[in-house]
Design a protein around this motif. Structure first.
Motif, short mmCIF file in Angstrom:
data_model
loop_
_atom_site.label_atom_id
_atom_site.label_comp_id
_atom_site.label_asym_id
_atom_site.label_seq_id
_atom_site.Cartn_x
_atom_site.Cartn_y
_atom_site.Cartn_z
N ARG A 429 -19.46 22.01 -16.82
CA ARG A 429 -19.88 20.93 -17.67
C ARG A 429 -20.55 21.57 -19.06
NH1 ARG A 429 -20.04 15.69 -16.92
NH2 ARG A 429 -21.90 15.45 -17.82
N VAL A 430 -21.44 22.43 -18.78
CA VAL A 430 -22.16 23.06 -19.86
C VAL A 430 -21.19 23.67 -20.81
CG1 VAL A 430 -23.95 24.61 -20.83
CG2 VAL A 430 -24.26 23.43 -18.89
N ARG A 431 -20.08 24.48 -20.37
CA ARG A 431 -19.07 25.22 -21.01
C ARG A 431 -18.30 24.06 -21.83
NH1 ARG A 431 -18.15 27.86 -16.19
NH2 ARG A 431 -15.94 27.34 -16.00
N GLU A 432 -17.82 23.06 -21.12
CA GLU A 432 -17.20 22.06 -21.74
C GLU A 432 -17.87 21.47 -22.76
OE1 GLU A 432 -15.74 17.55 -21.06
OE2 GLU A 432 -16.24 18.65 -19.34
N LYS A 433 -19.15 20.70 -22.82
CA LYS A 433 -20.15 20.31 -23.94
C LYS A 433 -20.26 21.20 -25.16
CE LYS A 433 -20.24 15.95 -23.06
NZ LYS A 433 -19.26 16.04 -21.96
N ALA A 434 -20.49 22.49 -24.80
CA ALA A 434 -20.65 23.50 -25.64
C ALA A 434 -19.49 23.64 -26.61
CB ALA A 434 -20.99 24.85 -24.87
N ALA A 435 -18.26 23.92 -25.97
CA ALA A 435 -17.02 23.93 -26.77
C ALA A 435 -16.84 22.70 -27.41
CB ALA A 435 -15.74 23.95 -25.81
N TRP A 436 -17.20 21.61 -27.09
CA TRP A 436 -16.80 20.18 -27.86
C TRP A 436 -17.95 20.36 -28.99
CZ3 TRP A 436 -20.88 16.42 -28.95
CH2 TRP A 436 -20.33 15.42 -29.24
N ALA A 437 -19.29 20.95 -28.89
CA ALA A 437 -20.11 20.97 -29.77
C ALA A 437 -19.75 22.01 -31.00
CB ALA A 437 -21.55 21.19 -29.30
N LEU A 438 -19.14 23.02 -30.57
CA LEU A 438 -18.64 23.87 -31.46
C LEU A 438 -17.40 23.27 -32.49
CD1 LEU A 438 -18.67 26.99 -29.44
CD2 LEU A 438 -20.23 26.82 -31.34
N GLY A 439 -16.67 22.38 -31.86
CA GLY A 439 -15.75 21.71 -32.60
C GLY A 439 -16.43 20.82 -33.64
N GLN A 440 -17.30 20.12 -33.16
CA GLN A 440 -18.16 19.22 -34.15
C GLN A 440 -18.81 19.95 -35.05
OE1 GLN A 440 -17.22 15.91 -33.21
NE2 GLN A 440 -19.28 15.47 -33.31
N ASP A 456 -10.56 30.00 -19.66
CA ASP A 456 -11.69 29.17 -18.54
C ASP A 456 -10.67 29.01 -17.23
OD1 ASP A 456 -14.64 28.51 -18.87
OD2 ASP A 456 -13.42 27.19 -17.28
N SER A 457 -11.44 29.43 -16.09
CA SER A 457 -10.62 28.75 -14.72
C SER A 457 -10.73 27.41 -14.87
CB SER A 457 -11.52 29.32 -13.86
OG SER A 457 -12.61 28.83 -13.79
N VAL A 458 -11.23 26.62 -15.46
CA VAL A 458 -11.38 24.85 -15.52
C VAL A 458 -10.42 24.48 -16.80
CG1 VAL A 458 -12.79 23.07 -15.54
CG2 VAL A 458 -13.62 25.09 -14.43
N GLY A 459 -9.53 23.60 -16.37
CA GLY A 459 -8.44 23.05 -17.19
C GLY A 459 -9.34 22.39 -18.47
N GLN A 460 -10.45 21.36 -17.92
CA GLN A 460 -11.03 20.66 -18.97
C GLN A 460 -11.46 21.47 -19.91
OE1 GLN A 460 -10.53 17.44 -19.26
NE2 GLN A 460 -11.95 17.49 -21.04
N VAL A 461 -12.21 22.56 -19.46
CA VAL A 461 -12.84 23.49 -20.44
C VAL A 461 -11.95 23.90 -21.50
CG1 VAL A 461 -14.05 25.44 -20.79
CG2 VAL A 461 -14.79 24.17 -18.92
N ARG A 462 -10.67 24.40 -21.01
CA ARG A 462 -9.57 24.88 -21.90
C ARG A 462 -9.10 23.85 -22.81
NH1 ARG A 462 -7.80 26.70 -17.05
NH2 ARG A 462 -5.63 25.66 -17.12
N ARG A 463 -9.07 22.88 -22.12
CA ARG A 463 -8.42 21.49 -23.23
C ARG A 463 -9.38 21.46 -24.31
NH1 ARG A 463 -6.44 19.87 -17.95
NH2 ARG A 463 -8.09 18.58 -17.50
N THR A 464 -10.77 21.06 -23.82
CA THR A 464 -11.88 20.96 -24.89
C THR A 464 -11.76 22.27 -25.78
OG1 THR A 464 -13.10 19.77 -23.35
CG2 THR A 464 -14.22 20.23 -25.22
#
Length: 525
Positions: A429-440, A456-464
């Motif tokens: 969840r931290v990786r996902e939100k960090a990726a989102w923040a970098l896009g912002q 990343d091993s987690v699909g949602q992180v890769r998608r974000t």
């Protein structure tokens, strides 16, 4: 086994079934079950009322509340020791409407000498078609038995019978106070504005429960003509229950004319009155109440302070920031501090950034720190970037996650180094939100970190991460998106193709939810 044990066991079974199944947990109404089942419903009604007879008051009230649809959920499995519902009584009791042949049984139940039987019957018959309820129950308002008049009023209230208003108004003058209470409650439930004048007159009833119920019903009706009378009750009624009801009614009306009386009630000797007055002022959202609510932040009762903080968050006045910031830093109760951080986030004043940053760095409670991070994200002051970046190393994962989200909200001019590292955090969840923040933020310096996140091993992180790369206008970002066309996740490949084609990669991810204030007032009987 004694008969009383059998009776109580039946009621316990009813309650357990109501809690487990919830209204609507049956497979269709009586009509849909077929004509053969309709005749059985009268037997089920009789069986249910028989099981309620003689039940202790607490169990009976629990059964009544369950039948009022306040509990529910779908889990039809029996717990060990439960008797099977072979007669289908519990399922029938939770049906939306009783069948025609059950109505006469329930009508007899309303006239029963046993109070629990009357209460259960009133709640069940209220689900029948209103025309049937009116035909059978309205005449019972004139019964010589007070218990029947009370149960009939309850049934008509639950049925929301407009035809019952005249009869219920007459019952406001009943010689028995319990009947007057039931009639006053029913009129509020029906929503009959034409009964408002009669309910206002009942505010002078000698019985406190009648006055309180009439006040609550006037609040339900939002009868602004009652404001002065309710304010008078709030100021001077000797009974706490009545003053609480008056404050709640004024809050439900959102009557600005009541602000002075509600402000004065913040000094009432009863903590319940003070708490309800604070809630009412939050409902009204009038800025003239900020000073009184700010003083209430030092109340000796935790719930009063918490509700006053919530109310100031509702009003959203910057004048409240100093008092809220003090509560955030000094209150002994974590719940008050958390609500203070929430209120400051609601107000969105940059003057609160310092206090929120201090709470994020040093408060001992995880929820306070998480809410402080959320509030800083709401305020969107780039000056809080450093404290939020430092919070990416917080000991609590929820704090780290919200801090990453908040950095995306404030969008500093460049991506903090800590945020770039957070894309490789141990927690998805931290990786996902960090990726989102970098896009912002849109800093091209984030391309290497986001490119690495595509593995990343987690699909949602890769998608974000792919979404974030799509926000960057650089050749390196486009090259990384091309590489995502080989991803094992077809959703990632599809989004990469859309990005290269100029389409939308992904909707902007939802922000972290706003911390909800504590629900208040509680549902009332």
């Amino acid at each position: 086994m004694t008969r009383r044990m059998l009776v109580n066991g039946s009621v316990i079974g009813l309650v357990a079934g109501a809690l487990a199944l919830g209204v609507g947990g049956v497979h269709g109404t009586a009509a849909a079950r077929g004509r053969a089942a309709v005749a059985a419903d009268s037997a089920r009604a009789a069986g249910l009322l028989g099981s309620a007879r003689g039940a202790p008051a607490p169990l009976c009230r629990l059964a009544e509340v369950a039948l009022e649809n306040r509990y529910g959920g779908w889990d039809a499995r029996r717990t060990p020791g439960d008797a099977p519902d072979t007669a289908g009584i519990t399922r029938w009791a939770l049906a939306q409407r009783p069948a025609d042949l059950a109505v006469p049984v329930l009508l007899r139940g309303i006239e029963d000498e046993d109070g629990c039987v009357r209460g259960v019957a009133a709640r069940l018959i209220a689900r029948a078609p209103v025309a049937q309820v009116d035909a059978g129950v309205l005449p019972l308002l004139g019964s010589p038995a007070a218990g029947t008049r009370e149960a009939a009023s309850v049934a008509l209230g639950f049925a929301e019978s407009d035809a019952a208003v005249t009869g219920l108004v007459q019952r406001l003058g009943d010689e028995v106070s319990d009947v007057r209470v039931a009639a006053a409650w029913a009129l509020g439930r029906v929503g009959a504005m034409r009964a408002a004048a009669s309910l206002r007159a009942v505010l002078r009833d000698p019985d406190a429960a009648v006055r309180a119920t009439a006040a609550l019903s006037l609040g339900q009706l939002e009868d602004t003509a009652a404001v002065e009378a309710l304010a008078r009750l709030l100021r001077s009624d000797a009974v706490e229950e009545v003053r609480v009801a008056a404050a709640e009614a004024l809050g439900r009306m959102e009557a600005k004319a009541a602000v002075p009386a509600l402000g004065a009630a913040l000094g009432d000797q009863s903590s319940d009155v003070r708490r309800t007055a604070a809630w009412a002022l939050g409902q009204i959202e009038d800025k003239t109440s900020v000073a009184a609510l700010s003083r209430a932040l030092t109340d000796r009762d935790e719930e009063v302070r918490e509700t006053a903080v919530w109310a100031l968050g509702q009003i959203e006045s910057a004048d409240a920031v100093p008092a809220l910031a003090e509560r955030l830093s000094r209150d002994d109760e974590a719940g008050v501090r958390r609500k203070a951080a929430w209120a400051l986030g609601q107000i969105e004043s940059k003057s609160s950034v310092g206090a929120l940053g201090t709470a994020l760095r040093s408060d001992r409670d995880e929820e306070v720190r998480r809410t402080a991070a959320w509030a800083l994200g709401q305020i969107e002051d780039r000056g809080s970037a450093d404290v939020l970046a430092a919070a990416l190393a917080d000991t609590a994962e929820p704090v780290r996650t919200v801090a990453a989200w908040a950095l995306g909200q404030i969008s500093p001019r460049s991506a903090p180094e800590a945020l770039l590292r957070a894309v490789n955090h141990d927690t998805p969840r931290v990786r996902e939100k960090a990726a989102w923040a970098l896009g912002q933020i849109g800093d091209d310096a984030a391309v290497p970190a986001l490119t690495a996140a595509l593995a990343d091993s987690v699909g949602q992180v890769r998608r974000t991460a792919l979404w974030a790369l799509g926000q960057l206008d650089s050749d390196a970002a486009r090259t990384a998106i091309v590489g995502a066309l080989k991803d094992a996740d077809p959703e990632v490949r599809l989004r990469a193709a859309r990005a290269l084609g100029g389409g939308h990669v992904d909707p902007r991810p939802e922000p972290m939810p706003m911390p909800e204030p504590r629900p208040f007032p509680d549902d009332r009987e």
